[in-house]
Design an enzyme around this catalytic site. Structure first.
Site, PDB file in Angstrom:
ATOM      1  N   ASP A  76      67.335  40.393  32.436  1.00 11.58           N
ATOM      2  CA  ASP A  76      68.223  39.569  33.259  1.00 11.58           C
ATOM      3  C   ASP A  76      69.524  40.336  33.476  1.00 11.58           C
ATOM      4  OD1 ASP A  76      69.551  39.463  30.849  1.00 11.58           O
ATOM      5  OD2 ASP A  76      69.774  37.290  30.820  1.00 11.58           O
ATOM      6  N   LYS A 134      60.732  37.919  35.370  1.00 14.34           N
ATOM      7  CA  LYS A 134      61.543  37.692  34.174  1.00 14.34           C
ATOM      8  C   LYS A 134      61.103  36.427  33.452  1.00 14.34           C
ATOM      9  CE  LYS A 134      64.995  35.244  33.555  1.00 14.34           C
ATOM     10  NZ  LYS A 134      66.248  34.460  33.613  1.00 14.34           N
TER      11      LYS A 134
END
Length: 222
Positions: free
Chosen positions: A145, A120
């Site tokens: 996320d 991420k």
């Protein structure tokens, strides 16, 4: 959810926010890398409060490395998990100095090799700092996320049990990728942060409420 609904969702999100930006404060790829690393399980507001004091003092790998773990902790101790984050940031700075001449590598594998940097974080840096739309192998990507995971699954835009699965499903389900993929991360995360919140989504003020497949919509009491 079909393609037409997804296109309507994307158009509405874009019309509402044509040029979305991260809410993390940064002025260089390195500052963004540090800020995103610190933002794990923490709010952008709390990270900005810390980096607003840290970056004027130290905003390069060498400067932060020179602070040492204990010195860095003094700036980030208001952020959750700051002990581990301080260690990771210092070790990442050392790797940047030793392996990349103090520069943030514009390469996914090199980014993910840094302590505290996962997929991420690497995706955010590549997208936001370097303007990437696709990865090294020409594949589209999106940083997922908890907010994006929730919005994608709750609305029915893209379902996945893990963030990796959700990332791939979002990519698969997004039409007109060259038109929408670059900003999609910011549209979805901001929607999840301010409208499609976890405990009590604000369906009554949602601009895509009529396109959303969520069955348990929440409206203000009359």
């Amino acid at each position: 959810m079909n393609k037409d609904k997804r296109i309507q969702i994307l158009n509405r999100l874009r019309d509402n926010n044509p040029k979305p930006e991260t809410e993390l404060n940064f002025s260089s790829p390195f500052e963004l890398l540090v800020a995103v690393t610190l933002s794990a399980q923490a709010t952008d507001v709390s990270v900005n409060k810390a980096t607003n004091k840290l970056f004027p003092v130290a905003n390069t790998p060498q400067a932060i490395f020179d602070l040492g773990v204990d010195g860095l902790k003094q700036y980030i101790k208001t952020i959750g998990l700051y002990n581990n984050k301080a260690i990771n940031v210092i070790n990442a700075c050392k790797m940047l100095l030793d392996l990349h001449n103090g520069a943030v590598p514009e390469n996914r594998d090199a980014l993910e090799a840094l302590p505290g940097v996962g997929r991420k974080t690497a995706n955010v840096v590549l997208n936001t700092a370097f303007g990437w739309l696709k990865d090294n192998e020409g594949r589209y990507f999106i940083a997922v996320d908890t907010h994006i995971q929730r919005v994608a699954n709750r609305t029915g835009y893209a379902r996945g049990k893990t963030v990796e699965e959700t990332e791939q499903t979002i990519i698969k389900n997004t039409p007109n990728k060259t038109e929408f993929m670059f900003d999609l991360h910011h549209w979805l995360i901001l929607h999840g942060r301010y409208t499609c919140i976890a405990r009590k989504p604000r369906c009554g003020s949602c601009i895509i409420e009529d396109l959303c497949d969520f069955k348990d919509k929440v409206y203000p009491e009359e």
